[in-house]
Design a protein around this motif. Sequence first.
Motif, PDB file in Angstrom:
ATOM      1  N   SER A 184       0.830  -1.204   0.000  1.00 15.53           N
ATOM      2  CA  SER A 184       0.000   0.000   0.000  1.00 15.53           C
ATOM      3  C   SER A 184       0.866   1.258   0.000  1.00 15.53           C
ATOM      4  CB  SER A 184      -0.917  -0.007   1.217  1.00 15.53           C
ATOM      5  OG  SER A 184      -1.659   1.197   1.297  1.00 15.53           O
ATOM      6  N   ALA A 185       1.940   1.245   0.791  1.00 17.26           N
ATOM      7  CA  ALA A 185       2.831   2.399   0.873  1.00 17.26           C
ATOM      8  C   ALA A 185       3.501   2.658  -0.469  1.00 17.26           C
ATOM      9  CB  ALA A 185       3.876   2.176   1.960  1.00 17.26           C
ATOM     10  N   LEU A 186       3.997   1.599  -1.097  1.00 15.84           N
ATOM     11  CA  LEU A 186       4.673   1.748  -2.397  1.00 15.84           C
ATOM     12  C   LEU A 186       3.704   2.242  -3.463  1.00 15.84           C
ATOM     13  CD1 LEU A 186       6.941  -1.449  -2.472  1.00 15.84           C
ATOM     14  CD2 LEU A 186       7.615   0.900  -1.961  1.00 15.84           C
ATOM     15  N   GLU A 187       2.473   1.774  -3.407  1.00 12.62           N
ATOM     16  CA  GLU A 187       1.460   2.206  -4.373  1.00 12.62           C
ATOM     17  C   GLU A 187       1.186   3.699  -4.227  1.00 12.62           C
ATOM     18  OE1 GLU A 187      -3.230   1.299  -5.463  1.00 12.62           O
ATOM     19  OE2 GLU A 187      -2.062  -0.198  -4.348  1.00 12.62           O
ATOM     20  N   THR A 188       1.104   4.181  -2.996  1.00 13.65           N
ATOM     21  CA  THR A 188       0.870   5.604  -2.745  1.00 13.65           C
ATOM     22  C   THR A 188       2.033   6.444  -3.248  1.00 13.65           C
ATOM     23  OG1 THR A 188      -0.428   5.085  -0.766  1.00 13.65           O
ATOM     24  CG2 THR A 188       0.430   7.322  -0.954  1.00 13.65           C
ATOM     25  N   ILE A 189       3.259   5.982  -2.997  1.00  9.43           N
ATOM     26  CA  ILE A 189       4.447   6.710  -3.445  1.00  9.43           C
ATOM     27  C   ILE A 189       4.505   6.768  -4.965  1.00  9.43           C
ATOM     28  CG2 ILE A 189       6.969   6.677  -3.482  1.00  9.43           C
ATOM     29  CD1 ILE A 189       6.835   5.433  -0.651  1.00  9.43           C
ATOM     30  N   GLU A 190       4.180   5.644  -5.619  1.00 10.29           N
ATOM     31  CA  GLU A 190       4.202   5.620  -7.084  1.00 10.29           C
ATOM     32  C   GLU A 190       3.187   6.583  -7.672  1.00 10.29           C
ATOM     33  OE1 GLU A 190       6.254   4.231  -9.334  1.00 10.29           O
ATOM     34  OE2 GLU A 190       7.441   3.779  -7.544  1.00 10.29           O
ATOM     35  N   LYS A 191       2.047   6.729  -7.010  1.00 11.71           N
ATOM     36  CA  LYS A 191       1.035   7.678  -7.479  1.00 11.71           C
ATOM     37  C   LYS A 191       1.569   9.102  -7.438  1.00 11.71           C
ATOM     38  CE  LYS A 191      -3.151   5.036  -6.326  1.00 11.71           C
ATOM     39  NZ  LYS A 191      -4.353   4.957  -5.450  1.00 11.71           N
ATOM     40  N   VAL A 192       2.310   9.435  -6.397  1.00 17.60           N
ATOM     41  CA  VAL A 192       2.901  10.774  -6.288  1.00 17.60           C
ATOM     42  C   VAL A 192       3.947  10.978  -7.379  1.00 17.60           C
ATOM     43  CG1 VAL A 192       4.276  12.314  -4.836  1.00 17.60           C
ATOM     44  CG2 VAL A 192       2.462  10.945  -3.815  1.00 17.60           C
ATOM     45  N   LYS A 193       4.782   9.974  -7.613  1.00 20.15           N
ATOM     46  CA  LYS A 193       5.801  10.057  -8.666  1.00 20.15           C
ATOM     47  C   LYS A 193       5.143  10.255 -10.033  1.00 20.15           C
ATOM     48  CE  LYS A 193       9.273   7.098  -6.423  1.00 20.15           C
ATOM     49  NZ  LYS A 193       9.985   5.808  -6.509  1.00 20.15           N
ATOM     50  N   ASP A 194       4.093   9.478 -10.303  1.00 24.78           N
ATOM     51  CA  ASP A 194       3.392   9.591 -11.590  1.00 24.78           C
ATOM     52  C   ASP A 194       2.733  10.960 -11.739  1.00 24.78           C
ATOM     53  OD1 ASP A 194       4.114   7.054 -12.317  1.00 24.78           O
ATOM     54  OD2 ASP A 194       2.239   6.117 -11.685  1.00 24.78           O
ATOM     55  N   LYS A 195       2.145  11.446 -10.655  1.00 24.02           N
ATOM     56  CA  LYS A 195       1.485  12.751 -10.685  1.00 24.02           C
ATOM     57  C   LYS A 195       2.494  13.863 -10.966  1.00 24.02           C
ATOM     58  CE  LYS A 195      -1.603  15.701  -7.952  1.00 24.02           C
ATOM     59  NZ  LYS A 195      -2.304  15.861  -6.642  1.00 24.02           N
ATOM     60  N   LEU A 196       3.659  13.763 -10.349  1.00 28.74           N
ATOM     61  CA  LEU A 196       4.707  14.758 -10.565  1.00 28.74           C
ATOM     62  C   LEU A 196       5.242  14.688 -11.995  1.00 28.74           C
ATOM     63  CD1 LEU A 196       6.508  16.957  -9.393  1.00 28.74           C
ATOM     64  CD2 LEU A 196       8.015  15.163  -8.493  1.00 28.74           C
ATOM     65  N   LYS A 197       5.381  13.471 -12.512  1.00 21.03           N
ATOM     66  CA  LYS A 197       5.854  13.289 -13.889  1.00 21.03           C
ATOM     67  C   LYS A 197       4.864  13.882 -14.888  1.00 21.03           C
ATOM     68  CE  LYS A 197       7.364   9.688 -17.128  1.00 21.03           C
ATOM     69  NZ  LYS A 197       7.562   8.214 -17.320  1.00 21.03           N
ATOM     70  N   LYS A 198       3.565  13.620 -14.680  1.00 23.73           N
ATOM     71  CA  LYS A 198       2.537  14.162 -15.570  1.00 23.73           C
ATOM     72  C   LYS A 198       2.465  15.685 -15.445  1.00 23.73           C
ATOM     73  CE  LYS A 198      -0.309   9.991 -15.512  1.00 23.73           C
ATOM     74  NZ  LYS A 198      -1.559   9.355 -15.017  1.00 23.73           N
ATOM     75  N   TYR A 199       2.628  16.169 -14.238  1.00 23.26           N
ATOM     76  CA  TYR A 199       2.638  17.616 -13.975  1.00 23.26           C
ATOM     77  C   TYR A 199       3.713  18.298 -14.821  1.00 23.26           C
ATOM     78  CZ  TYR A 199       3.280  21.893 -11.119  1.00 23.26           C
ATOM     79  OH  TYR A 199       3.410  23.190 -10.682  1.00 23.26           O
ATOM     80  N   ARG A 200       4.906  17.720 -14.819  1.00 25.98           N
ATOM     81  CA  ARG A 200       6.000  18.286 -15.611  1.00 25.98           C
ATOM     82  C   ARG A 200       5.731  18.160 -17.108  1.00 25.98           C
ATOM     83  NH1 ARG A 200      12.245  16.108 -16.325  1.00 25.98           N
ATOM     84  NH2 ARG A 200      13.147  18.117 -16.945  1.00 25.98           N
ATOM     85  N   SER A 201       5.278  16.967 -17.540  1.00 30.51           N
ATOM     86  CA  SER A 201       5.040  16.720 -18.970  1.00 30.51           C
ATOM     87  C   SER A 201       4.006  17.678 -19.538  1.00 30.51           C
ATOM     88  CB  SER A 201       4.596  15.276 -19.189  1.00 30.51           C
ATOM     89  OG  SER A 201       5.611  14.373 -18.818  1.00 30.51           O
TER      90      SER A 201
END
Length: 249
Positions: A184-201
């Motif tokens: 669950s923790a890793l899934e939450t962290i990955e969501k933040v990473k993906d959100k930040l990546k999309k934010y930049r893109s």
Amino acid sequence: MEQNARIISSFYVQDELNPEIWDTLEDGSYVMKDEVRNSLLAISNEFVDFLGIEIFVSDVTMTGSLANYNWSEFSDIDLHIMYDFTEAGEQKELYKELFKLKKTLFNSTHDITVKGYEVELYVQDSSEPHFSTGVYSVMFDEWINEPTPENVTLDEEKLEEKANQWMEIIDTVIENVSDDELESALETIEKVKDKLKKYRSCGLEREGEYSYENLVFKFLRRNGYIQKLFDFTNELVDKRLSLEQETNS
């Protein structure tokens, strides 16, 4: 505060391309210095050998701030190995994952610098869109996208405010998932990473390299917050998978 000011000042445009990397021709255009080009080609060849799979490299390109007018003390050399992933057929996704892991391993186990700047390598799909206004073909020794100086006006307060919002998000996530189940923790962290990546893109696609989204991403990378997120992920995995040694009383 002093560090924030240094980072923000690094986003402003220089009057010329970095003279350590580029020679100025009589017509005012730039060409990569021979010694730099030869060094980058040698590094790229070493990296391709390290991949362990024979691939056809269509080009080796340099992009990022050192191929543009927004270079600074925080810059590194972004060296991209261009490869058409469709050549891998059904193994396309496997190749992408393998090359991503190889990139991380190579970059983390080598400390290669050219003219004092770290070299970061990456296998890029030749069909992948790239939004940089400065792209140089190291292989063919010519510009693909030659940069031009831009008048950039930054709202420093806005930039710092947006960066602080992301720093708060990262800090909150780290604090809140510390006691969660590992998956669950890793899934939450990955969501933040993906959100930040999309934010930049989205920022790059809409407004280019000087979009606030891209500058915020660079701000977080330069102040260590992106690395903080990755380090926490590794620490979390190590802690959950470790078994404490029993002590004899």
